[in-house]
Design a protein around this motif. Sequence first.
Motif, mmCIF file in Angstrom:
data_model
loop_
_atom_site.group_PDB
_atom_site.id
_atom_site.type_symbol
_atom_site.label_atom_id
_atom_site.label_comp_id
_atom_site.label_asym_id
_atom_site.label_seq_id
_atom_site.Cartn_x
_atom_site.Cartn_y
_atom_site.Cartn_z
ATOM 1 N N LYS A 133 0.804 -1.217 0.000
ATOM 2 C CA LYS A 133 0.000 0.000 0.000
ATOM 3 C C LYS A 133 0.838 1.270 0.000
ATOM 4 C CE LYS A 133 -4.352 -1.578 2.025
ATOM 5 N NZ LYS A 133 -5.337 -1.347 3.110
ATOM 6 N N ASP A 134 2.020 1.223 0.622
ATOM 7 C CA ASP A 134 2.819 2.439 0.733
ATOM 8 C C ASP A 134 3.771 2.640 -0.443
ATOM 9 O OD1 ASP A 134 4.248 0.222 1.475
ATOM 10 O OD2 ASP A 134 5.401 1.226 3.038
ATOM 11 N N ASP A 135 3.742 1.748 -1.442
ATOM 12 C CA ASP A 135 4.578 1.920 -2.628
ATOM 13 C C ASP A 135 3.944 2.935 -3.580
ATOM 14 O OD1 ASP A 135 6.554 0.205 -1.867
ATOM 15 O OD2 ASP A 135 5.833 -1.505 -3.032
ATOM 16 N N ILE A 136 4.768 3.842 -4.096
ATOM 17 C CA ILE A 136 4.288 4.806 -5.080
ATOM 18 C C ILE A 136 4.081 4.087 -6.408
ATOM 19 C CG2 ILE A 136 4.789 6.947 -6.308
ATOM 20 C CD1 ILE A 136 4.287 7.287 -3.337
ATOM 21 N N MET A 137 2.889 4.208 -6.974
ATOM 22 C CA MET A 137 2.553 3.472 -8.188
ATOM 23 C C MET A 137 2.660 4.359 -9.425
ATOM 24 S SD MET A 137 -0.968 1.407 -9.090
ATOM 25 C CE MET A 137 -0.677 0.246 -7.754
ATOM 26 N N ASN A 138 3.311 3.827 -10.455
ATOM 27 C CA ASN A 138 3.400 4.487 -11.749
ATOM 28 C C ASN A 138 2.768 3.590 -12.802
ATOM 29 O OD1 ASN A 138 5.436 6.936 -11.361
ATOM 30 N ND2 ASN A 138 6.182 5.209 -10.156
ATOM 31 N N TYR A 149 4.808 0.071 -11.892
ATOM 32 C CA TYR A 149 6.127 -0.043 -11.276
ATOM 33 C C TYR A 149 6.262 1.031 -10.207
ATOM 34 C CZ TYR A 149 7.532 3.921 -14.242
ATOM 35 O OH TYR A 149 7.616 5.146 -14.857
ATOM 36 N N CYS A 150 7.185 0.807 -9.279
ATOM 37 C CA CYS A 150 7.486 1.764 -8.221
ATOM 38 C C CYS A 150 8.888 2.302 -8.450
ATOM 39 C CB CYS A 150 7.385 1.095 -6.850
ATOM 40 S SG CYS A 150 7.850 2.171 -5.471
ATOM 41 N N ASP A 151 9.055 3.637 -8.368
ATOM 42 C CA ASP A 151 10.370 4.228 -8.621
ATOM 43 C C ASP A 151 10.894 5.039 -7.437
ATOM 44 O OD1 ASP A 151 8.660 6.350 -8.726
ATOM 45 O OD2 ASP A 151 9.338 7.118 -10.656
ATOM 46 N N LEU A 157 13.867 -0.912 -11.261
ATOM 47 C CA LEU A 157 12.461 -0.804 -11.624
ATOM 48 C C LEU A 157 11.965 -2.188 -12.017
ATOM 49 C CD1 LEU A 157 12.281 2.434 -13.821
ATOM 50 C CD2 LEU A 157 11.996 2.193 -11.353
ATOM 51 N N LYS A 158 11.030 -2.707 -11.247
ATOM 52 C CA LYS A 158 10.419 -3.992 -11.566
ATOM 53 C C LYS A 158 9.075 -3.709 -12.229
ATOM 54 C CE LYS A 158 12.691 -6.330 -7.694
ATOM 55 N NZ LYS A 158 12.500 -7.105 -6.441
ATOM 56 N N ILE A 159 8.995 -4.008 -13.514
ATOM 57 C CA ILE A 159 7.804 -3.704 -14.298
ATOM 58 C C ILE A 159 6.880 -4.918 -14.294
ATOM 59 C CG2 ILE A 159 6.948 -2.789 -16.468
ATOM 60 C CD1 ILE A 159 9.072 -1.026 -15.155
ATOM 61 N N TYR A 160 5.651 -4.721 -13.808
ATOM 62 C CA TYR A 160 4.660 -5.792 -13.766
ATOM 63 C C TYR A 160 3.544 -5.490 -14.764
ATOM 64 C CZ TYR A 160 6.982 -7.074 -9.416
ATOM 65 O OH TYR A 160 7.917 -7.434 -8.477
ATOM 66 N N GLU A 169 -5.224 -12.171 -11.025
ATOM 67 C CA GLU A 169 -4.199 -13.215 -10.970
ATOM 68 C C GLU A 169 -3.262 -13.204 -12.176
ATOM 69 O OE1 GLU A 169 -7.946 -14.906 -12.839
ATOM 70 O OE2 GLU A 169 -7.420 -13.629 -11.124
ATOM 71 N N SER A 170 -3.549 -12.369 -13.176
ATOM 72 C CA SER A 170 -2.715 -12.367 -14.384
ATOM 73 C C SER A 170 -1.528 -11.408 -14.285
ATOM 74 C CB SER A 170 -3.558 -12.004 -15.609
ATOM 75 O OG SER A 170 -3.932 -10.638 -15.599
ATOM 76 N N TRP A 171 -1.424 -10.648 -13.171
ATOM 77 C CA TRP A 171 -0.274 -9.763 -13.009
ATOM 78 C C TRP A 171 1.007 -10.594 -12.916
ATOM 79 C CZ3 TRP A 171 -0.170 -4.664 -13.655
ATOM 80 C CH2 TRP A 171 -1.339 -3.917 -13.478
ATOM 81 N N ALA A 172 2.016 -10.220 -13.707
ATOM 82 C CA ALA A 172 3.289 -10.945 -13.702
ATOM 83 C C ALA A 172 4.414 -9.978 -14.042
ATOM 84 C CB ALA A 172 3.261 -12.099 -14.706
ATOM 85 N N ARG A 173 5.617 -10.295 -13.570
ATOM 86 C CA ARG A 173 6.750 -9.416 -13.849
ATOM 87 C C ARG A 173 7.133 -9.511 -15.317
ATOM 88 N NH1 ARG A 173 12.056 -9.771 -10.154
ATOM 89 N NH2 ARG A 173 12.647 -11.425 -11.598
ATOM 90 N N LEU A 174 7.264 -8.353 -15.958
ATOM 91 C CA LEU A 174 7.583 -8.293 -17.379
ATOM 92 C C LEU A 174 9.090 -8.226 -17.598
ATOM 93 C CD1 LEU A 174 6.041 -8.207 -20.074
ATOM 94 C CD2 LEU A 174 6.160 -5.710 -19.985
ATOM 95 N N PHE A 175 9.762 -7.331 -16.862
ATOM 96 C CA PHE A 175 11.220 -7.233 -16.917
ATOM 97 C C PHE A 175 11.694 -6.345 -15.774
ATOM 98 C CE2 PHE A 175 9.583 -3.877 -19.682
ATOM 99 C CZ PHE A 175 10.237 -2.759 -19.202
ATOM 100 N N VAL A 176 13.011 -6.294 -15.603
ATOM 101 C CA VAL A 176 13.641 -5.461 -14.575
ATOM 102 C C VAL A 176 14.657 -4.560 -15.258
ATOM 103 C CG1 VAL A 176 15.062 -5.442 -12.483
ATOM 104 C CG2 VAL A 176 13.333 -7.222 -12.806
ATOM 105 N N MET A 177 14.744 -3.310 -14.813
ATOM 106 C CA MET A 177 15.723 -2.387 -15.368
ATOM 107 C C MET A 177 16.244 -1.477 -14.263
ATOM 108 S SD MET A 177 13.233 0.219 -17.481
ATOM 109 C CE MET A 177 14.636 1.201 -18.003
ATOM 110 N N PRO A 178 17.401 -0.850 -14.464
ATOM 111 C CA PRO A 178 17.948 0.029 -13.424
ATOM 112 C C PRO A 178 17.034 1.218 -13.150
ATOM 113 C CG PRO A 178 19.604 -0.471 -15.097
ATOM 114 C CD PRO A 178 18.296 -0.945 -15.631
ATOM 115 N N TRP A 179 17.025 1.664 -11.894
ATOM 116 C CA TRP A 179 16.270 2.862 -11.551
ATOM 117 C C TRP A 179 16.915 4.101 -12.155
ATOM 118 C CZ3 TRP A 179 18.105 7.024 -8.567
ATOM 119 C CH2 TRP A 179 17.156 7.994 -8.252
#
Length: 246
Positions: A133-138, A149-151, A157-160, A169-179
């Motif tokens: 809940k306390d994560d900033i959502m983008n 993702y949260c930045d 950056l973990k992109i879901y 239930e279909s939310w899944a991690r797409l990729f990860v990249m540097p912040w």
Amino acid sequence: MSFGTSCKSFVLWNPSIAWYKSIKCPYELPLHGIYGLSYDSTADDYRVLVASQQGNEISVVIYSFRNDSWNIFNDNRYRYGILSSENQAVVNGVVHFVIDSTEWSELRSSAIVYFDLVEGKFKEVPLPGFWRKDDIMNLVALGGFLCVYCDIGVQQLKIYAMKEYGKKESWARLFVMPWAIEQWVPFPTYVKPLFLTRKGQVVVSVGHKGIGLYDPKARTFLWCERVCGEMPIPYVETLLSLNGGV
């Protein structure tokens, strides 16, 4: 879409054909609110959405490009506060926004919403079950998927992505990249994903410095264009004439 010099006018701009159209609104629109552009495939119509809030009531004004007309809706059942227009994503032709809870006695929480034109009210999209809940959502639309993702307070950056729209239930991690891009620029600069290519590379904005291309598999970054002081915005190409023809 861009703002006019007053809060009662807009400019619709199609960069694909370098054409624009000025629109005047009969309602007094807020300087602070959320603004978005959607496409209704069932009616083959582009819609401009403007939402503002007073207390617990949210007012929504919709402009129909095809009918050249405005409609207004009021929704006093929502307990959330509207945020910035910058945090939005268009998926399936519908613009989605992130809004925050206005009940400060509770832990701050976010929601993803869109405006249902048929029922005339905002509706929520289910969040990932693992989202704190306390994560900033983008929000961002990548590969046709609604993504979050949260930045803030992160090293990566973990992109879901919501692989099946509307299904929690279909939310899944797409990729990860540097912040931040640290190795390729003089000092750390935050990045924002804009677009996913067919090869799986990510077009990113690098602060207000320009556009780059990040490859999640090879973990490489390539500058595409350096433009200081500007923030790039992706758009979908169309040959639609703002005069009503093609």
